[in-house]
Design a protein around this motif. Structure first.
Motif, PDB file in Angstrom:
ATOM      1  N   TYR A 595       0.826  -1.364   0.012  1.00 18.83           N
ATOM      2  CA  TYR A 595       0.178  -0.077   0.068  1.00 18.83           C
ATOM      3  C   TYR A 595       0.758   1.281   0.033  1.00 18.83           C
ATOM      4  CZ  TYR A 595      -3.518   3.575   1.309  1.00 18.83           C
ATOM      5  OH  TYR A 595      -4.301   4.629   1.397  1.00 18.83           O
ATOM      6  N   ARG A 609       0.552  11.309   0.880  1.00 22.28           N
ATOM      7  CA  ARG A 609      -0.361  10.919   1.998  1.00 22.28           C
ATOM      8  C   ARG A 609       0.041  11.907   3.503  1.00 22.28           C
ATOM      9  NH1 ARG A 609      -0.537   7.398   6.360  1.00 22.28           N
ATOM     10  NH2 ARG A 609       1.603   7.115   6.229  1.00 22.28           N
ATOM     11  N   VAL A 611       0.997  12.490   7.309  1.00 20.24           N
ATOM     12  CA  VAL A 611       1.017  11.913   8.524  1.00 20.24           C
ATOM     13  C   VAL A 611      -0.220  11.602   9.387  1.00 20.24           C
ATOM     14  CG1 VAL A 611       2.330  11.685  10.582  1.00 20.24           C
ATOM     15  CG2 VAL A 611       3.612  12.467   8.612  1.00 20.24           C
ATOM     16  N   GLY A 612      -0.234  10.318   9.548  1.00 21.83           N
ATOM     17  CA  GLY A 612      -1.579  10.345  10.206  1.00 21.83           C
ATOM     18  C   GLY A 612      -2.899  10.279   9.484  1.00 21.83           C
ATOM     19  N   GLU A 613      -2.814  10.161   8.400  1.00 26.10           N
ATOM     20  CA  GLU A 613      -3.985  10.148   7.547  1.00 26.10           C
ATOM     21  C   GLU A 613      -4.199   8.581   7.356  1.00 26.10           C
ATOM     22  OE1 GLU A 613      -5.880  12.563   3.825  1.00 26.10           O
ATOM     23  OE2 GLU A 613      -3.741  11.887   3.774  1.00 26.10           O
ATOM     24  N   GLY A 614      -5.422   8.198   7.539  1.00 26.00           N
ATOM     25  CA  GLY A 614      -5.676   6.658   7.332  1.00 26.00           C
ATOM     26  C   GLY A 614      -6.088   6.245   5.926  1.00 26.00           C
ATOM     27  N   ALA A 615      -6.208   5.100   5.515  1.00 30.29           N
ATOM     28  CA  ALA A 615      -6.333   4.714   4.163  1.00 30.29           C
ATOM     29  C   ALA A 615      -7.683   5.329   3.744  1.00 30.29           C
ATOM     30  CB  ALA A 615      -6.507   3.364   4.025  1.00 30.29           C
ATOM     31  N   GLY A 616      -8.704   5.223   4.401  1.00 30.40           N
ATOM     32  CA  GLY A 616     -10.021   5.768   4.067  1.00 30.40           C
ATOM     33  C   GLY A 616      -9.993   7.429   3.671  1.00 30.40           C
ATOM     34  N   ASP A 617      -9.267   8.178   4.663  1.00 32.56           N
ATOM     35  CA  ASP A 617      -9.422   9.578   4.470  1.00 32.56           C
ATOM     36  C   ASP A 617      -8.428   9.799   3.216  1.00 32.56           C
ATOM     37  OD1 ASP A 617     -10.857  10.072   6.566  1.00 32.56           O
ATOM     38  OD2 ASP A 617      -9.369  10.541   8.066  1.00 32.56           O
ATOM     39  N   TYR A 618      -7.445   9.021   3.232  1.00 33.01           N
ATOM     40  CA  TYR A 618      -6.453   9.267   1.897  1.00 33.01           C
ATOM     41  C   TYR A 618      -7.173   8.952   0.541  1.00 33.01           C
ATOM     42  CZ  TYR A 618      -2.322   9.122  -0.901  1.00 33.01           C
ATOM     43  OH  TYR A 618      -1.307   9.373  -1.692  1.00 33.01           O
ATOM     44  N   ARG A 620     -10.381   9.311  -0.063  1.00 35.05           N
ATOM     45  CA  ARG A 620     -11.339  10.419  -0.285  1.00 35.05           C
ATOM     46  C   ARG A 620     -10.753  11.520  -0.866  1.00 35.05           C
ATOM     47  NH1 ARG A 620     -14.278   7.458   3.425  1.00 35.05           N
ATOM     48  NH2 ARG A 620     -12.923   8.216   5.391  1.00 35.05           N
ATOM     49  N   TYR A 640      -7.486  -3.229   0.760  1.00 32.80           N
ATOM     50  CA  TYR A 640      -6.781  -2.970   1.744  1.00 32.80           C
ATOM     51  C   TYR A 640      -7.162  -3.012   3.117  1.00 32.80           C
ATOM     52  CZ  TYR A 640      -3.081  -1.324   4.832  1.00 32.80           C
ATOM     53  OH  TYR A 640      -2.301  -0.793   5.891  1.00 32.80           O
ATOM     54  N   GLU A 641      -8.301  -2.366   3.288  1.00 31.49           N
ATOM     55  CA  GLU A 641      -8.825  -2.195   4.540  1.00 31.49           C
ATOM     56  C   GLU A 641      -9.466  -3.754   5.049  1.00 31.49           C
ATOM     57  OE1 GLU A 641     -11.890   0.781   4.871  1.00 31.49           O
ATOM     58  OE2 GLU A 641     -10.301   2.474   5.408  1.00 31.49           O
TER      59      GLU A 641
END
Lengths: 692, 305
Positions: A595, A609, A611-618, A620, A640-641
């Motif tokens: 990933y 991406r 720092v601290g950004e999760g896969a979902g937020d990224y 979006r 991935y999730e």
């Protein structure tokens, strides 16, 4: 750290053993009363430790200091103010501190002093065993420091020794980097080193018979490594001193021949000495002799500020050599020296004893000179006399009477090199030919493991130099006429069976040289010691710059700085890498790795991406900025999730594997489409291979 | 179930305009079975929110106004001698309800505060030697004014820790405010909120939320967050284990409310400020006003992977 905290009990044992370890090497050197006192203090502290004794009162402490100070003064008066006295005081300080060691602060002082004492040890000995011993002491002291600061639960002997060993081992690479690269500056002051009274090696006078006492010693005199091939054994005449004054029994140096001149001035007046052919370059490490002369092959040239060459071409230093010394020399084995002799020189090389009582020899010399056609022929005649008559080469010659030359030539005819060289020069001078005795070493043993030659005390030798009109000084070795194998094979071959040879060496490995494996072991050990001395102990500014020259060429000094910077940052970088990696290592599962490669690709597209950004937020955010990537991104993120967060570690491996496979497929598809869509050059097919 | 939650959120949204996030957080707190602390200025809709929540779930609701002369007995109840029966009869206090709105909790004395907080923690009260269970579910929404206002007794850390979340409501955005002004506003509007769920639904949701999957990767992330609060020099005290359990519990409920069977880092990030803000305090801060900034820093500095 709470300085007034009580000492952990285990720490005390550690500290006592470190004190014992650092005091031990000094025991032999220092007066016995100090050893006794040190042991007493350690034992007293142990008794306090087990509860059998009390801390000393103020009175006892005062008395101890009052008694010890005069003793130290007496010792200083006897030995002079020097390192020894300072070491004595330091040692006493440490052992007395043991007696009032109650709190953490005291123990920290003792530990610091122990480290200092390790350094002090290096003043006296820098051999490999001594260094290993110091390393061990350092480990124990470090163990004491650890034990002092650890909480009680984990403060066990095994734990502490393991950690101490690890710390010391980890420090070694950094030590090497710093040792090699930190700029070496000459010391600002010189240490008055303890001068040993026992002098070794050849002396500056020769009474026929005393060089043979060196024949009984198998101690090392010096070691030489040649650039390129070593000359033949019979060419290895290591000139030490020229003896040109004879009083009928003993040869000495005549007055001061010390009109020193350096290389520059000699090349300005080439008539002094002219080298021919290619010089032999070599590197000598001389064992301490406590004398002021050095050894080199004929017509030496060298560049060293503290070494001068006198007019007899011998090398002199201003101070006695009390430590191993290293110097580099070039020698011309074919040479021509002193085409003309000054009046003083001529007088000295023709000098005869004032009350000469060797009429037979004198008469014989004059008769032979009269009958021979020239100086050369006369010399040959004398040489063939030694060769053809019944002369013997022996380590144990009989004592000579007052008329030593006559007695030796016509009566005993048994002698060591000194007899032959002395008699030969006498005969030359008797016939009016300038001649002189040269003492030094001849030969040496080649060590194939490190490619160098070892010269031992039993290699000591004396030979002659004769001056011819129009030729200068020419070297003759009458011993070679008597015993040719002495010169071609070495003294060991001649004397191996004679009583007395190397008998002072005790249980030396030299005596077992007939056993192949023992001999190999001996050579290997010596080679190791040689390499240590050559590359570690004598590593100084010049050697450092030489090394940097080889690595960086022109700008050695800035290269040194750069290498130091790179070396240290590399070391700390590796340490930092392992430290930081330790915390994060587990998080890098294969899916996340894949990933993150995708995230790196997208970062190059301008959507990094955070720092601290999760896969979902990224996902979006990517979808918002690049609607064309939205569907791909959503699919990748969903899988991935699924893979990373829905598994909960409960699924069996095959299910995870198939999910991972699916993720790979989806990811590959997306990156392929990324590739085809973007005009980016960076993303190549080989990069795609990473995702496989 | 998710549609019903969304419906409930929308229903509350009709009285608290434009505050969907705060409403969801409050519901998350309620479903997780934790207590909620709302900290904001007077008149921001704290009471409205509490009221609406109670009505949507059909909970038995009571409001206790905390004042500086309120005594523990005023909350818990007292035994009163009845002359007819000649016996002491226990008159339960206002706390025996399913949802309590403890208004302005920091205006009362520590003694009364701890009486309430003990009840919150234990789920029961002891009055005059007799232990009486509180109704179930038991949910406290406490409100407090920002600590700097006059006449307040700030709650100590140990008691703040008992609230699962602390949220602020904040000013409405201009559009919501306009709508608010246009509408015929009166207090009875709260009473118009429909009951959409029952207590049974709440209990079912609670048990469903507990089954949400937490992957090792997610737990790693949570642990890194927690560890950061403990290692950092900036933070006075790191999060307690109770704090870390709270983070995970709220994140699970959030994931459930989002309709997922597993929690993702976004769930943690959504609930983290509300869960940890009141438990953190900067090392340099004596007043305890810096938790919000610290929680934001935490999220932006600790990476998800």
């Amino acid at each position: 750290m709470d300085i007034a905290y009580q000492i952990p009990r285990l720490a005390l044992l550690w500290v006592l053993s470190s004190v014992l370890l650092v005091v031990l090497p000094h025991v032999l050197r220092l007066p016995a009363w100090i050893t006794v006192l040190a042991l007493a203090c350690i034992i007293w502290r142990l008794l306090i430790f087990v509860g059998r004794a009390n801390y000393p009162g103020k009175l006892v402490k005062a008395v101890l200091v009052m008694v010890v100070l005069p003793l130290t003064v007496v010792q200083t008066r006897a030995q002079g103010v020097g390192v020894d006295a300072a070491v004595t005081l330091l040692l006493l300080g440490v052992v007395f501190k043991l007696l009032e060691m109650q709190y953490k602060r005291d123990i920290v002082i003792v530990i610091a002093l122990c480290y200092v004492l390790i350094m002090v040890g290096f003043i006296y000995s820098q051999t490999i065993p001594a260094s290993l011993y110091s390393l061990m002491s350092a480990t124990v002291i470090t163990g004491a420091l650890i034990s002092l600061n650890r909480d009680n639960a984990r403060n066990t002997f095994a734990n502490n020794s393991r950690l101490a060993a690890r710390i010391v081992l980890q420090a070694i690479p950094l030590t090497i980097v710093l040792f090699v690269l930190v700029p070496r500056v000459s010391p600002l002051w010189t240490m008055p080193l303890p001068v040993s009274q026992t002098r070794t090696g050849i002396t500056d006078e020769m009474t026929p018979g005393d060089i043979s006492s060196l024949g009984r010693s198998a101690e090392l005199a010096f070691r030489v490594s040649f650039d390129g091939a070593a000359p033949a054994h019979q060419q290895l005449y290591w000139r030490g001193l020229v003896l040109d004054f004879f009083d009928g029994r003993t040869w000495r140096r005549a007055g001061s021949s010390f009109l020193s001149f350096n290389m520059v001035s000699r090349s300005a007046s080439p008539s002094r000495g002219i080298g021919q052919g290619t010089p032999v370059a070599y590197d000598v490490i001389l064992e301490p002799t406590q004398q002021t002369w050095l050894y080199a092959l004929q017509l030496a040239e060298l560049n060293a500020q503290d070494i001068a060459q006198d007019r007899n071409y011998t090398l002199q230093t201003s101070k006695p050599i009390s430590q191993r010394m290293r110097y580099q020399v070039r020698s011309y084995l074919e040479n021509q020296t002193d085409l003309e002799l000054t009046g003083t020189q001529l007088a000295r090389s023709l000098q005869m004893p004032e009350d000469d009582n060797n009429p037979l020899s004198l008469a014989m010399a004059q008769e032979w000179r009269a009958t021979s056609s020239g100086d050369r022929e006369y010399v040959q005649q004398v040489m063939s006399h030694f060769r053809e008559e019944q002369f013997y080469y022996t380590l144990n010659p009989p004592l000579l009477s007052e008329a030593s030359i006559d007695d030796f030539l016509f009566n005993t005819r048994e002698g060591f090199c000194g007899h032959y060289a002395g008699t030969f020069v006498y005969l030359m001078r008797a016939a009016g030919i300038p001649a002189r005795v040269v003492v030094g070493y001849q030969g040496g043993e080649y060590n194939r493991f490190e490619d160098y030659t070892m010269v031992y005390q039993y290699n000591a030798h004396a030979w002659a130099e004769v001056w011819f009109e129009g030729e200068g000084w020419v070297q003759f070795d009458p011993t070679g006429a008597v015993a040719p194998e002495r010169i071609s094979l070495g003294v060991e071959a001649v004397f191996a069976d004679q009583p007395g040879f190397m008998e002072d060496s005790g249980f030396s490995m030299m005596r077992f040289r007939d056993y192949q494996w023992l001999n190999t072991l001996r050579l290997r050990l010596d080679a190791l010691d040689y390499a240590w001395n050559r590359w570690v102990v004598s590593y100084d500014e010049d050697l450092q710059l030489d090394l940097m020259d080889e690595l960086f060429g022109e700008n050695a000094r800035s290269g040194l700085m750069i290498a130091l910077g790179i070396g240290t940052s590399l070391f700390f970088g590796i340490v930092a890498f392992f430290m930081l990696r330790g915390g994060r290592g587990a998080a890098r599962d294969p899916a996340t790795r894949l990933y993150l490669t995708l995230a790196a690709d997208l970062a190059e597209l301008g959507i990094p991406r955070r720092v601290g950004e999760g896969a979902g937020d990224y996902c979006r955010r990517v979808a918002m900025e690049r609607p064309d990537l939205a569907s791909d991104m959503e699919q990748v993120t969903r899988v991935y999730e699924q893979l990373s967060y829905a598994s909960g570690g409960r699924q069996d491996d095959t299910e995870l594997q198939s999910l991972l496979e699916e993720f790979r497929k989806v990811l590959r598809g997306m990156r392929l489409r990324l590739l085809s869509r973007s005009k980016r050059v960076g993303l190549t097919l080989s990069e795609l291979g990473r995702s496989r | 179930m998710q549609q019903r939650i969304q419906a409930a959120v929308n229903e509350i949204g009709t009285v608290l305009l434009g505050k969907e996030r705060q409403i969801r957080l409050a519901m998350c707190c309620l479903i997780s079975g934790g207590h909620l602390l709302i900290e904001d200025l007077p008149g921001m809709g704290k009471t409205t929110l509490a009221h609406a929540l109670a009505r949507v779930f059909g909970l038995d609701f009571n409001r206790i106004q905390f004042t500086s002369d309120l005594l523990p007995a005023d909350i818990l109840g007292v035994s009163i001698f009845e002359q007819q029966s000649g016996r002491f009869t226990f008159h339960p206090g206002p706390i025996f309800r399913q949802l309590i709105l403890a208004d302005e909790i920091n205006r009362t004395t520590p003694k009364t505060q701890s009486a309430l907080l003990e009840a919150m923690e234990e789920g029961q009260v002891s009055v005059e030697g007799e232990t009486r269970p509180l109704p179930s579910p038991f949910f406290v929404i406490a409100t407090q004014n920002p600590g700097s206002l006059a006449g307040t007794f700030p709650l100590p850390e140990s008691q703040l820790d008992r609230f699962l979340m602390r949220i602020g409501i904040g000013y409405p955005d201009p559009r919501a405010e306009r709508k608010l002004l246009e509408s015929d506003h009166d207090r009875s509007r709260g009473a118009k909120v429909q009951q959409l769920m029952t207590v049974a639904d709440l209990i079912e949701m609670r048990s469903l939320a507990a089954t949400i999957t937490l992957s090792p990767l997610l737990l790693d992330y949570v642990q890194r967050l927690i560890a950061r609060t403990r290692d950092s020099d900036e933070v006075h005290f790191g999060l307690s284990p109770r704090g870390s359990i709270a983070v995970v519990r709220a994140a699970k409920t959030w994931a459930f409310m989002e309709g997922r069977q597993h929690a993702v880092p976004e769930d943690v990030q959504a609930v983290l400020p509300a869960v940890v803000e009141h438990r953190l305090r900067a090392a340099t801060d004596a007043e305890g006003r810096t938790g919000t900034a610290l929680a934001q820093r935490l999220l932006s500095e600790v990476d998800v992977f």
